[in-house]
Scaffold this active site. Structure first.
Site, PDB file in Angstrom:
ATOM      1  N   ASN A  89      43.268  46.662  32.987  1.00  0.00           N
ATOM      2  CA  ASN A  89      43.548  45.241  32.789  1.00  0.00           C
ATOM      3  C   ASN A  89      42.360  44.380  33.203  1.00  0.00           C
ATOM      4  OD1 ASN A  89      46.086  46.102  32.028  1.00  0.00           O
ATOM      5  ND2 ASN A  89      46.958  45.794  34.064  1.00  0.00           N
ATOM      6  N   ASP A  91      42.884  41.143  33.958  1.00  0.00           N
ATOM      7  CA  ASP A  91      43.403  40.078  34.821  1.00  0.00           C
ATOM      8  C   ASP A  91      43.088  40.378  36.283  1.00  0.00           C
ATOM      9  OD1 ASP A  91      45.682  41.533  36.155  1.00  0.00           O
ATOM     10  OD2 ASP A  91      46.415  41.682  34.099  1.00  0.00           O
ATOM     11  N   HIS A 106      37.619  47.735  32.160  1.00  0.00           N
ATOM     12  CA  HIS A 106      37.345  46.990  30.932  1.00  0.00           C
ATOM     13  C   HIS A 106      36.856  45.566  31.178  1.00  0.00           C
ATOM     14  CE1 HIS A 106      40.327  49.946  28.867  1.00  0.00           C
ATOM     15  NE2 HIS A 106      39.128  50.472  29.028  1.00  0.00           N
ATOM     16  N   SER A 176      49.824  53.539  27.636  1.00  0.00           N
ATOM     17  CA  SER A 176      50.229  54.424  26.542  1.00  0.00           C
ATOM     18  C   SER A 176      49.464  55.736  26.542  1.00  0.00           C
ATOM     19  CB  SER A 176      49.987  53.718  25.202  1.00  0.00           C
ATOM     20  OG  SER A 176      48.607  53.446  25.038  1.00  0.00           O
TER      21      SER A 176
END
Length: 232
Positions: A89, A91, A106, A176
């Protein structure tokens, strides 16, 4: 006494319960924007203005989100474990919850980085979250979102692998297991180390080793994980 090392890999599912849209859900972000236009190196070269606009919108969404019970539950585990979080994430909800050791694979939404000197980053001020192709850093460099685009290398994957190799317990939450190289971290868990996978729709077909699956949303799953770990 030395605490066991607990390494946790988190994906979009842990932030979804804080209202952060995921890209692959039915109402996710990919439906509104072609992925390669807003999250690829080619897209940035073609239309940097669109890229800046897209991440400006994501920041506005993020500042109104708050850490949920799953983020907070991981902080509580630091009482008994040496906790390291590897997150896909962008955030900052793990940090805002109080987690001390967070590695972003990322990139980070609240940061920008130099186009000419990629090692140089700046954290955006809460009152000045919007950037454009004309944005310059304090050092005068042209700046871009501090996001790892598709078609770019993941600089933090090697430090992430090193953490996983040291884990006494490994946990995957809200992913996932389809995005590489993050999904491949499971391959670096030492034999015999317990692995837990928390997700309401776990991708069990992607598992190639014994894993304890907790088929729950992150907020419920982290509490169940804590109960299991404390019993052990």
């Amino acid at each position: 006494m030395k605490k066991p090392i607990l390494v946790i890999s988190t994906g979009a599912g842990i932030s979804a319960e804080s209202g952060i849209k995921t890209f692959r859900d039915a109402d996710g972000l990919w439906e509104n924007y072609p992925v390669m236009e807003v999250a690829s190196a080619d897209g940035f070269r073609r239309n940097p203005e669109l890229i800046h606009q897209f991440y400006n919108e994501r920041r506005k969404q993020l500042v109104n989100a708050i850490p949920n019970a799953a983020h907070l539950g991981l902080v509580q585990l630091e009482k008994d474990f040496d906790v390291y979080i590897i997150t896909q994430n962008v955030d900052d909800l793990h940090e805002r919850a109080g987690s001390e050791n967070v590695l972003h694979l990322h990139g980070e939404l609240m940061k920008i980085r130099s186009i000419t000197h990629p090692e140089y980053t700046e954290t955006l001020d809460i009152d000045h979250l919007e950037t454009t192709p004309a944005t310059r850093g304090k050092n005068g460099d042209p700046m871009r979102p501090h996001i790892v685009f598709f078609q770019e290398a993941v600089p933090n994957i090697e430090p992430a692998i090193e953490l996983v190799e040291k884990a006494d317990v490994f946990v995957v939450i809200g992913t996932s297991l389809a995005v590489y190289p993050a999904a491949g971290l499971l391959n670096y868990v030492r034999p015999g180390v317990p692995v837990f996978y928390i997700d309401p729709n776990p991708a069990t077909s992607a598992l190639n080793r014994p894993v304890t699956v907790i088929r729950e949303p992150a907020t419920i799953g982290v509490q169940k994980l804590a109960n299991i770990l404390h019993k052990q």
